[in-house]
Design a protein around this motif. Structure first.
Motif, PDB file in Angstrom:
ATOM      1  N   VAL A 155     -57.347 -39.481  17.264  1.00 28.36           N
ATOM      2  CA  VAL A 155     -57.079 -38.041  17.128  1.00 28.36           C
ATOM      3  C   VAL A 155     -55.900 -37.583  17.989  1.00 28.36           C
ATOM      4  O   VAL A 155     -55.109 -36.733  17.571  1.00 28.36           O
ATOM      5  N   TYR A 206     -52.780 -33.439  15.632  1.00 28.89           N
ATOM      6  CA  TYR A 206     -51.847 -32.955  14.603  1.00 28.89           C
ATOM      7  C   TYR A 206     -52.287 -33.386  13.190  1.00 28.89           C
ATOM      8  O   TYR A 206     -52.358 -32.556  12.280  1.00 28.89           O
ATOM      9  N   SER A 207     -52.627 -34.672  13.020  1.00 22.73           N
ATOM     10  CA  SER A 207     -53.092 -35.104  11.691  1.00 22.73           C
ATOM     11  C   SER A 207     -54.462 -34.508  11.383  1.00 22.73           C
ATOM     12  O   SER A 207     -54.788 -34.226  10.224  1.00 22.73           O
ATOM     13  N   ASN A 211     -60.542 -40.622  23.912  1.00 22.16           N
ATOM     14  CA  ASN A 211     -60.031 -39.636  24.871  1.00 22.16           C
ATOM     15  C   ASN A 211     -60.322 -38.219  24.392  1.00 22.16           C
ATOM     16  O   ASN A 211     -59.726 -37.737  23.429  1.00 22.16           O
ATOM     17  N   GLY A 219     -65.398 -41.651  22.194  1.00 15.44           N
ATOM     18  CA  GLY A 219     -65.802 -43.037  22.413  1.00 15.44           C
ATOM     19  C   GLY A 219     -65.149 -43.950  21.399  1.00 15.44           C
ATOM     20  O   GLY A 219     -64.491 -43.492  20.454  1.00 15.44           O
ATOM     21  N   ALA A 227     -64.562 -46.182  18.223  1.00 15.63           N
ATOM     22  CA  ALA A 227     -65.028 -45.905  16.862  1.00 15.63           C
ATOM     23  C   ALA A 227     -65.922 -47.007  16.286  1.00 15.63           C
ATOM     24  O   ALA A 227     -66.838 -46.722  15.511  1.00 15.63           O
ATOM     25  N   TYR A 275     -62.053 -52.451  11.480  1.00 12.94           N
ATOM     26  CA  TYR A 275     -62.357 -51.159  10.847  1.00 12.94           C
ATOM     27  C   TYR A 275     -62.475 -51.344   9.337  1.00 12.94           C
ATOM     28  O   TYR A 275     -63.386 -50.833   8.706  1.00 12.94           O
TER      29      TYR A 275
END
Ligand code: SAM
Ligand code: CA
Length: 247
Positions: free
Chosen positions: A88, A92-93, A113, A138, A140, A172
């Motif tokens: 994150v 902005y996104s 963060n 935390g 992902a 992921y």
């Protein structure tokens, strides 16, 4: 007018900068896109967040304005409602996503963060879209594992944006392919990795560009060979690979 030798050299060196946000051959062309089509249409809140982020020491991590515009358009085109974002930073996104979703749209947003997220949060709140965001602080990966184990999240996400630790993208992908719905899209960001994917082995790359390069190369190969998805790698920002789940 053809660029002078000095201009060509400046351009070449700018293209080696980690934070340089365009892979276009001409900086003037990139500037033209920003000034003609992006900045004049950038929502006020996104402009405010972009300017606030520019003052932050890690600002090279932010999504560029043209990529933000692209994400916003894409989400509307696919009528996304239930989404996820991994990575994150100041948001902005995340804001580009939140503004594109319907009132009852959702974003599960994860970052190790919280502080940086909270820096941008007042702007997101002022824009009236914070209610769409469920922020989890935390790493992902364990969250994805919990979701897989719970069983109830399979095939539920319309769109997932991955913009975090590049050495985990393959991990992921193993999980996200189950969580995204068939017909849904996963976007992996920075898949051209500052152009380093085609750099010669002895190229003078910054340490962290060099460190993650092999992971990005592996990811690109794995995505291209994955029969469960259709892919499209776009030279927007630092390269984004869109993966549409087909089975
Ligand atoms: N999408 C953001 C934007 O538009 O500004 C930029 C994200 S930045 C390139 C990468 C983010 O990933 C950092 O904020 C970092 O804290 C986060 N991150 C790194 N490792 C992570 C992990 N294991 N799980 C979740 N987030 C992680
Ligand atoms: Ca990125």
């Amino acid at each position: 007018m053809a660029p002078t030798q000095a201009e060509q050299q400046t351009q070449a060196s700018r293209h080696q900068e980690v934070g340089h946000k365009s892979l276009l051959q001409s900086d003037k062309l990139y500037q033209y896109i920003l000034e003609t089509s992006v900045y004049p249409r950038e929502p006020e809140a996104m402009k405010e967040l972009r300017e606030l982020t520019a003052k932050h020491p890690w600002n090279l991590m932010t999504t560029s304005a043209d990529e933000g515009q692209f994400l916003n358009m894409l989400l509307k085109l696919i009528n996304a409602k239930n989404t996820m974002e991994i990575g994150v930073y100041t948001g902005y996104s995340l804001l580009a996503t939140a503004l594109a979703l319907p009132e009852d749209g959702k974003i599960l947003a994860m970052d190790i963060n919280r502080e940086n997220y909270e820096l941008g949060l007042p702007v997101i709140q002022k824009a009236g879209v914070a209610h769409k965001i469920d922020f989890k602080e935390g790493p992902a990966l364990p969250v994805l594992d919990q979701m897989i184990e719970a069983g109830t999240y399979h095939g539920t996400f319309d769109f997932i944006f991955v913009d975090a630790d590049k050495d985990n993208y393959i991990n992921y992908h193993k999980r996200l392919i189950e969580l995204v719905k068939v017909g849904g899209v996963i976007g992996y960001d920075n898949t051209l990795w500052n152009g380093s994917v085609v750099a010669p082995p002895d190229a003078p790359l910054r340490k962290y560009v060099l460190y993650y390069r092999d992971f990005v190369l592996e990811l690109n190969k794995a995505l291209a060979a994955d029969p469960r998805i259709e892919i499209c790698q776009l030279p927007v920002g630092d390269g984004i690979t869109l993966c549409r789940r087909i089975k």
